[in-house]
Scaffold this active site. Structure first.
Site, PDB file in Angstrom:
ATOM      1  N   TYR A  73       0.744  -1.234  -0.042  1.00  0.00           N
ATOM      2  CA  TYR A  73       0.040   0.236  -0.124  1.00  0.00           C
ATOM      3  C   TYR A  73       0.949   1.451  -0.221  1.00  0.00           C
ATOM      4  O   TYR A  73       0.970   1.987   0.829  1.00  0.00           O
ATOM      5  CB  TYR A  73      -0.773   0.007   1.321  1.00  0.00           C
ATOM      6  CG  TYR A  73      -2.339   0.863   0.918  1.00  0.00           C
ATOM      7  CD1 TYR A  73      -3.223   0.300   0.056  1.00  0.00           C
ATOM      8  CD2 TYR A  73      -2.659   1.845   1.592  1.00  0.00           C
ATOM      9  CE1 TYR A  73      -4.460   0.784  -0.399  1.00  0.00           C
ATOM     10  CE2 TYR A  73      -3.641   2.537   1.019  1.00  0.00           C
ATOM     11  CZ  TYR A  73      -4.515   2.047   0.394  1.00  0.00           C
ATOM     12  OH  TYR A  73      -5.707   2.579  -0.189  1.00  0.00           O
ATOM     13  N   LEU A  74       1.826   1.375  -0.990  1.00  0.00           N
ATOM     14  CA  LEU A  74       2.868   2.130  -0.911  1.00  0.00           C
ATOM     15  C   LEU A  74       2.383   3.772  -1.090  1.00  0.00           C
ATOM     16  O   LEU A  74       1.247   3.991  -1.674  1.00  0.00           O
ATOM     17  CB  LEU A  74       3.982   1.990  -2.215  1.00  0.00           C
ATOM     18  CG  LEU A  74       4.383   0.439  -2.005  1.00  0.00           C
ATOM     19  CD1 LEU A  74       5.254   0.143  -3.396  1.00  0.00           C
ATOM     20  CD2 LEU A  74       5.176   0.209  -0.893  1.00  0.00           C
ATOM     21  N   GLY A 100       6.197   8.018   1.746  1.00  0.00           N
ATOM     22  CA  GLY A 100       7.131   7.717   2.683  1.00  0.00           C
ATOM     23  C   GLY A 100       7.929   6.384   1.982  1.00  0.00           C
ATOM     24  O   GLY A 100       9.100   6.509   2.352  1.00  0.00           O
ATOM     25  N   HIS A 101       7.371   5.355   1.810  1.00  0.00           N
ATOM     26  CA  HIS A 101       8.046   4.388   1.159  1.00  0.00           C
ATOM     27  C   HIS A 101       8.765   4.782  -0.167  1.00  0.00           C
ATOM     28  O   HIS A 101       9.985   4.279  -0.057  1.00  0.00           O
ATOM     29  CB  HIS A 101       6.988   3.295   0.309  1.00  0.00           C
ATOM     30  CG  HIS A 101       6.128   2.639   1.521  1.00  0.00           C
ATOM     31  ND1 HIS A 101       4.908   2.772   1.677  1.00  0.00           N
ATOM     32  CD2 HIS A 101       6.275   1.941   2.638  1.00  0.00           C
ATOM     33  CE1 HIS A 101       4.244   2.198   2.586  1.00  0.00           C
ATOM     34  NE2 HIS A 101       5.400   1.350   3.201  1.00  0.00           N
ATOM     35  N   GLN A 147       3.637 -10.262  12.879  1.00  0.00           N
ATOM     36  CA  GLN A 147       3.897  -9.073  13.670  1.00  0.00           C
ATOM     37  C   GLN A 147       2.519  -8.501  14.046  1.00  0.00           C
ATOM     38  O   GLN A 147       2.470  -7.358  14.505  1.00  0.00           O
ATOM     39  CB  GLN A 147       4.874  -8.167  12.941  1.00  0.00           C
ATOM     40  CG  GLN A 147       4.387  -7.301  11.609  1.00  0.00           C
ATOM     41  CD  GLN A 147       5.247  -6.745  10.952  1.00  0.00           C
ATOM     42  OE1 GLN A 147       6.056  -7.125  10.369  1.00  0.00           O
ATOM     43  NE2 GLN A 147       4.880  -5.349  10.667  1.00  0.00           N
ATOM     44  N   GLY A 160      12.278   3.565   7.846  1.00  0.00           N
ATOM     45  CA  GLY A 160      11.920   4.859   8.165  1.00  0.00           C
ATOM     46  C   GLY A 160      12.064   5.504   9.682  1.00  0.00           C
ATOM     47  O   GLY A 160      11.925   4.643  10.493  1.00  0.00           O
ATOM     48  N   ARG A 196      -1.889   3.053   7.055  1.00  0.00           N
ATOM     49  CA  ARG A 196      -3.143   3.161   7.823  1.00  0.00           C
ATOM     50  C   ARG A 196      -4.228   4.403   7.818  1.00  0.00           C
ATOM     51  O   ARG A 196      -4.985   4.493   8.184  1.00  0.00           O
ATOM     52  CB  ARG A 196      -2.842   2.718   9.308  1.00  0.00           C
ATOM     53  CG  ARG A 196      -2.296   1.237   9.489  1.00  0.00           C
ATOM     54  CD  ARG A 196      -2.283   0.904  11.097  1.00  0.00           C
ATOM     55  NE  ARG A 196      -1.944  -0.314  11.211  1.00  0.00           N
ATOM     56  CZ  ARG A 196      -0.822  -0.901  11.500  1.00  0.00           C
ATOM     57  NH1 ARG A 196       0.399  -0.132  11.509  1.00  0.00           N
ATOM     58  NH2 ARG A 196      -0.752  -2.164  11.790  1.00  0.00           N
TER      59      ARG A 196
END
Ligand code: AMP
Length: 279
Positions: free
Chosen positions: A29-30, A33-34, A58, A144, A184
């Site tokens: 869900y790039l 930031g990615h 996780q 990040g 998110r």
């Protein structure tokens, strides 16, 4: 750009890449930031591998694994414009086949702050990152600042387990109103999205006070909590601590090396953010 979906193909695809190899692990869900991580990796390496894997181990049993946003088609479209050499997007069964039994965890670092509130989270992160390092054998891996404790934990893991990978921190990319970009964020309603800017406003106020010479954390922390509590849609605050940015231990005096780490709920969305106390 080669797209590989299983472990054997990933091994083979990564075998003959031009060195140094940069790895950018993601859950897809790039967003921008990615892309900042990927662009830095492209600049600093001969080849770049991006992984897209929503790693179930996780996520705790009550967490958002099922509803975590996914859009592989759009991810691949974005990556095609970014000089990425290999995209590794395995299935869960490929990463954790029947009988899977081995875990990597950090004793101290995963028991505080984020780890305290998400008990299985970092064990899942360090395990999947170890598997990715073994598969891709990168010279550098990019993480990040947004997930600061994760970055420190991976750095410690690399030192402790003698992994020959350089860990590179990329600064947090924010929306124009200050909210840290996150996959998110899409889960928030319009009202929650508007309210969520309070988190960065609280952090910025902390930094501003610090810049004016207030280093006592027993003054700084209540000031920031007070700002958060003024927003009715902030339903709960998991933690807001000022810690040493290397050891992650709580500081009483934040003159040097401090970082504010926060996790707060805006409606049903958990906002995780931080700010380094530096001029
Ligand atoms: P995720 O897909 O959320 O697991 O994130 C993959 C990587 O991107 C992690 O190293 C994150 O810290 C990093 N990342 C996520 N959001 C941002 C952001 N807003 N700015 C910089 N890096 C980010």
């Amino acid at each position: 750009m080669k797209i590989v979906e299983n472990v054997a193909d990933a091994f083979e695809a990564c075998m003959n890449l031009t060195h140094p190899v940069g790895l950018v692990p993601t859950m897809g869900y790039l967003h921008k930031g990615h892309l900042a991580l990927i662009r830095q990796a492209v600049k600093e390496n001969g080849s770049v591998v991006v992984s897209i894997f929503v790693n179930p181990i996780q996520f705790g049993p009550d967490e958002d694994f099922i509803v975590y946003p996914r859009d592989v088609c759009n991810d691949l479209k974005l990556l095609k414009n970014e000089s990425v050499d290999v995209v590794f997007m395995p299935t869960v069964e490929e990463m954790y086949p029947k009988g899977y039994d081995t875990w990597v965890y950090a004793e101290q670092l995963e028991s505080t702050l984020e780890g305290k509130h998400r008990p299985v989270h970092f064990k899942g992160v360090s395990t999947v990152v170890t598997k990715l390092f073994n598969l891709v054998r990168p010279s550098r891996a990019y993480f990040g600042q947004k997930d600061y404790q994760q970055l420190i934990l991976i750095n410690q893991m690399v030192i402790d387990l003698n992994m020959a990978v350089g860990i590179v921190m990329v600064p947090t990319i924010r929306e124009s109103d200050g909210l840290a970009v996150s996959s998110r964020n899409i889960l928030m309603s319009k009202e929650e999205r508007d309210a969520s800017t309070i988190v960065y406003r609280a952090l910025s106020t902390g930094l501003m006070l610090w810049g004016n010479g207030e280093y006592r954390t027993n003054i700084l922390i209540p000031e920031m909590l007070n700002i958060l509590s003024q927003e009715p849609l902030v339903t709960s605050i998991d933690y807001l601590n000022i810690v040493d940015s290397t050891t992650m231990e709580d500081l009483a005096d934040a003159t040097k090396n401090g970082i504010v780490l926060v996790a707060a709920w805006v409606g049903n969305t958990r906002i995780v953010d931080n700010i380094l106390l530096r001029s």
